[in-house]
Design a protein around this motif. Sequence first.
Motif, PDB file in Angstrom:
ATOM      1  N   ASP B 117      -8.399  -4.534  63.215  1.00  0.00           N
ATOM      2  CA  ASP B 117      -7.261  -5.147  62.867  1.00  0.00           C
ATOM      3  C   ASP B 117      -6.300  -4.079  62.738  1.00  0.00           C
ATOM      4  OD1 ASP B 117      -5.819  -7.196  60.136  1.00  0.00           O
ATOM      5  OD2 ASP B 117      -5.402  -7.286  62.306  1.00  0.00           O
ATOM      6  N   THR B 120      -5.310  -2.197  66.030  1.00  0.00           N
ATOM      7  CA  THR B 120      -4.176  -3.156  66.796  1.00  0.00           C
ATOM      8  C   THR B 120      -2.989  -2.725  65.981  1.00  0.00           C
ATOM      9  OG1 THR B 120      -5.679  -4.778  66.970  1.00  0.00           O
ATOM     10  CG2 THR B 120      -3.626  -5.245  67.698  1.00  0.00           C
TER      11      THR B 120
ATOM     12  N   ASP C 112     -15.343  -9.743  69.275  1.00  0.00           N
ATOM     13  CA  ASP C 112     -14.975  -8.336  68.454  1.00  0.00           C
ATOM     14  C   ASP C 112     -13.995  -7.664  69.063  1.00  0.00           C
ATOM     15  OD1 ASP C 112     -17.680  -6.227  69.171  1.00  0.00           O
ATOM     16  OD2 ASP C 112     -16.598  -7.402  70.401  1.00  0.00           O
ATOM     17  N   ALA C 114     -10.390  -6.397  69.872  1.00  0.00           N
ATOM     18  CA  ALA C 114      -9.292  -6.143  69.051  1.00  0.00           C
ATOM     19  C   ALA C 114      -8.178  -7.238  68.970  1.00  0.00           C
ATOM     20  CB  ALA C 114      -8.544  -4.905  69.292  1.00  0.00           C
ATOM     21  N   VAL C 117      -9.538 -10.277  67.127  1.00  0.00           N
ATOM     22  CA  VAL C 117      -9.633 -10.058  65.680  1.00  0.00           C
ATOM     23  C   VAL C 117      -8.315 -10.116  65.170  1.00  0.00           C
ATOM     24  CG1 VAL C 117     -10.248  -8.308  64.042  1.00  0.00           C
ATOM     25  CG2 VAL C 117     -11.796  -8.798  65.937  1.00  0.00           C
ATOM     26  N   PHE C 118      -7.326  -9.512  65.818  1.00  0.00           N
ATOM     27  CA  PHE C 118      -6.058  -9.639  65.414  1.00  0.00           C
ATOM     28  C   PHE C 118      -5.637 -11.022  65.152  1.00  0.00           C
ATOM     29  CE2 PHE C 118      -1.962  -7.351  64.581  1.00  0.00           C
ATOM     30  CZ  PHE C 118      -1.086  -7.932  65.156  1.00  0.00           C
TER      31      PHE C 118
END
Lengths: 330, 282, 354
Positions: B117, B120, C112, C114, C117-118
């Motif tokens: 996270d 990103t 998994d 990015a 997950v975001f």
Amino acid sequence: MPITVLQPQPAAKRQAAAMSVDSDSDSDSGGGAEVHGEDILTPGTVITSNSQWMRGHGTYVQPGETAITSSLAGTLTKTNKLLSVRPLRARYTPEIGDLVVGRIVEVQAKRWRVDVAASQLAILQISAINLPGGILRKRTETDELQIRSFFAEGDLVVAEVQQLHQDGAASLHTRSLKYGKLRNGVFVSVSGIGGGSGVVRAKRQVWTMDVANAGGKVDVLLGVNGYIWISKHIESDTNAEAVGINRMEESVSSKVYSSQNDPLELSTMREIARIRSVILALVENRLKVDEDMVTKGYSEAVELGRESPDDDLYLGGEKGQRLAAALTGH
Amino acid sequence: MADRRRVNGPGGITVPPIYEAEDLPLPDRSRQPNGIRAQYLKTGVTPSASGSAYLEIEPQNGSVSKGMKLTCTVHGPRSLPRSAPFSPHMVLSTHVKFAPFATRQRRGYLRDSSERDLSTHLETALRGALIADRWPKSGVDVIVTIIEGDQARQVAVEQGIEEWDMMNVLGGCITVAAAALADAGIDCVDTVSGGVAALVPGKDGEEPVMVLDPVPSEHEEILAACCVAYLPSRDEITNLWLKGSLSSDANLQRMLIARAVHASKGSSQAVAASLTEAALAG
Amino acid sequence: MASQQILFSPAELAYLHRSLSLKPPIRPDGRAPTQFRPLTAETGILPGTNGSARVHFSDGTEAIVGVKAEIEKTIEAPRAEESKPESNEAASERTRGDWLELAVEIPGQRDDEASTVFLSEMLREALLADKEFAKKLFINRRFHWRLYLDVLLISPPLSYPLPLLSLTTHLALLATRLPRLKSEGDEDPMFDDDWEASTFLYPQEGTATNGSRPPITLLVVAIGDNVIFDPAKEELAVAETALAVSVAEVRRAQKAGDMEVDSKGRELSLLSIRTIDPPSRLTPPGVPHTSNTGSSAFAPTKLQKAGDQETEGVWKAPLGGTKFGVLDGIIQAVLEKGGVADEVLDGLEGVELS
């Protein structure tokens, strides 16, 4: 209401076929196949064993038998003595001479690969495009090094299918002033529909229409593969029209490969958006898309637009159904 | 996920040793609401990389937190592998990783969801600052390692404040990555810097107070927090992350974002100072 | 989702950008700036779950969310021996965010990655931001509910899936029911077998309605000076800023005898805001007329300087960040009373909870 939340609709029931299906019949009622009208054939349904019929697309003959069997799910079509099955939904298959709109997806050494919504990417060779500077301009190595200055990934081109390879891949060419890079407009995709709706092959795939509300002229380009381009009509130089065929390519200007849009007026953009909505409404309501339907649909849409105070352009859902009803009622 | 390439520590969670209860100091913030902690930033710490930077945020004396140490390395611009499709812009890829010993509870070698996270967020923050179309067909890798996180002896997870820690970490990552990019000589429109502001309950039931650069263990409760990646010369925000429960009172969010911008202005001064120093020295 | 490859020609992008920067903006399908595309929604489709929902957008994307609950023992944190027993209210304060497990699955992507997950972090933090959620999962001091929220995107991701997933999660949570507790105090929990007696996680009436409702996350873009909701894929590709804003309604139980509160608009609370990296930054630049090389045999050396004014009609990917005023405008447009968030919640309330 900015948001409409609908209940899911149950699947519409197909009208029960009026005639019963006699799938295998040797009766001599004219030797015709007994499958009628709206009935859907499935893969493996025997159409006929009568040997006077020839088999076309969508059928096959088991080795050692004479019966023609369907290999697709679709409706039967008869042309003279040819039986073929037209599928319900099918990918576009290129034919020589088709006018198509495609998007460049890959740039290779001396050619581009173009997505034309077919089963394979089509090929556009660098020798098949007009290089600015005239027909006598030699293709040099520099052209290959700067291949991206002509077409880069993501560009839209209008081209004609020149030949088909054995594996079904098409080869395109843009060797005419009316082909080339597309700009000043919007792109709509209606591919994947078969069986009578979607873009049909017609005499005129490209036309210019006059639009309402002082929008000027708009070009509509219906690619046979279901990719459509709607743009503002740009008056070409009158000189280019006047030259003979020998000098045509000399007049290919450097503007051909630029992606700079010309200035566009607000009214033209609104009408382009309206035509786009009309085409999408036609597709959603399973009507065929050709010059006639689009022009009629457009004038209906202008009428519908007048009903709301600020000329609402949106034609999804309910308004689209009214449009379709008005057109089929005609 | 089994990681067979390394010799790992014991599988499963390692429970930290339980100490006798000590008198934990009450959460207390000794700085002014407007004060941010001092930062130490140095570029060029990893000679083998195209660019690198090291950021240290000092702990406050007497507070329970132990400060934060981050390092960033930038590799690039370098050509993309042949198999990659043509890209008219530079391809930015960011990786954020906590070192296993960085926080109270040991983290494994494989990145978990909070680190992805953060990556990103960092990518969004940096992409706005890069002039990417100067470098077609190339890529740049930004790798941030957090050597020491900001966590105190208390098990932060139990208090539920671990999520607020991530905001501070993100602010630090943005600052250190921007400095490393500048060290690597990659064209940017501006140096991004990260700043965090939070809304905490006031003393003795007063109105909630806005504080800059919050350390979660210094406050009993954090009502809302905001982390901003800011471009000082252009006065633009490239990344905004706001979390918490705010009423729809317009002024409150505006204030929170504005305070976070103020905090990042402070960090940007630190970055500018250290880059000038590096230029003068080297 | 800036990492996905979008293919648009620079001429199309320049046209779209111009058309969306006008006042009022002309969207490709003619919608108003605050108009959403029609969607179909239903709940209660998975009988084996505690709650479920399915939403289908008109562009063909579809998502299903299933909620399952399991009992879990509460781990006592190591504390120094304290002789005074905690009261129940203090115990309920010690609830934890990790009692909620949220998994997002997007076809074609590893879980998994990015971007996935975001998305899941964004949905999670919207749910946990006001700290009220975990209290609903509290049974007694020794046990609690662990809620598993599984979000599945059924169709391939044609456009950024966040608003779809968030609306589906909202409906699924509204439809979630937990069995009625029969035991008391701190003993092992016993529940009523009768499903009809089960209670909603978010109750509809009664004093227990005090508190908030599940959040929704809206995707908003800004192009020029215009703020546009529910962007389609083309609109996202020319956006200069994209923001994901999570809001929830705050409901207060009305005491008997209160005057009828002026019910125009709901009270909204802002839970989280995240900027989304717009795919417009990865788009190829356009070629203007003058620097086109086709007519000469040697290469052009003059590159268009970054930061130059955009030549009229030629597309260039946006550079830099967003001004604070634009961000503020977006947030106000979402939160204003009677504004878009309000109407979306209105529309969702009309969905029957089976």
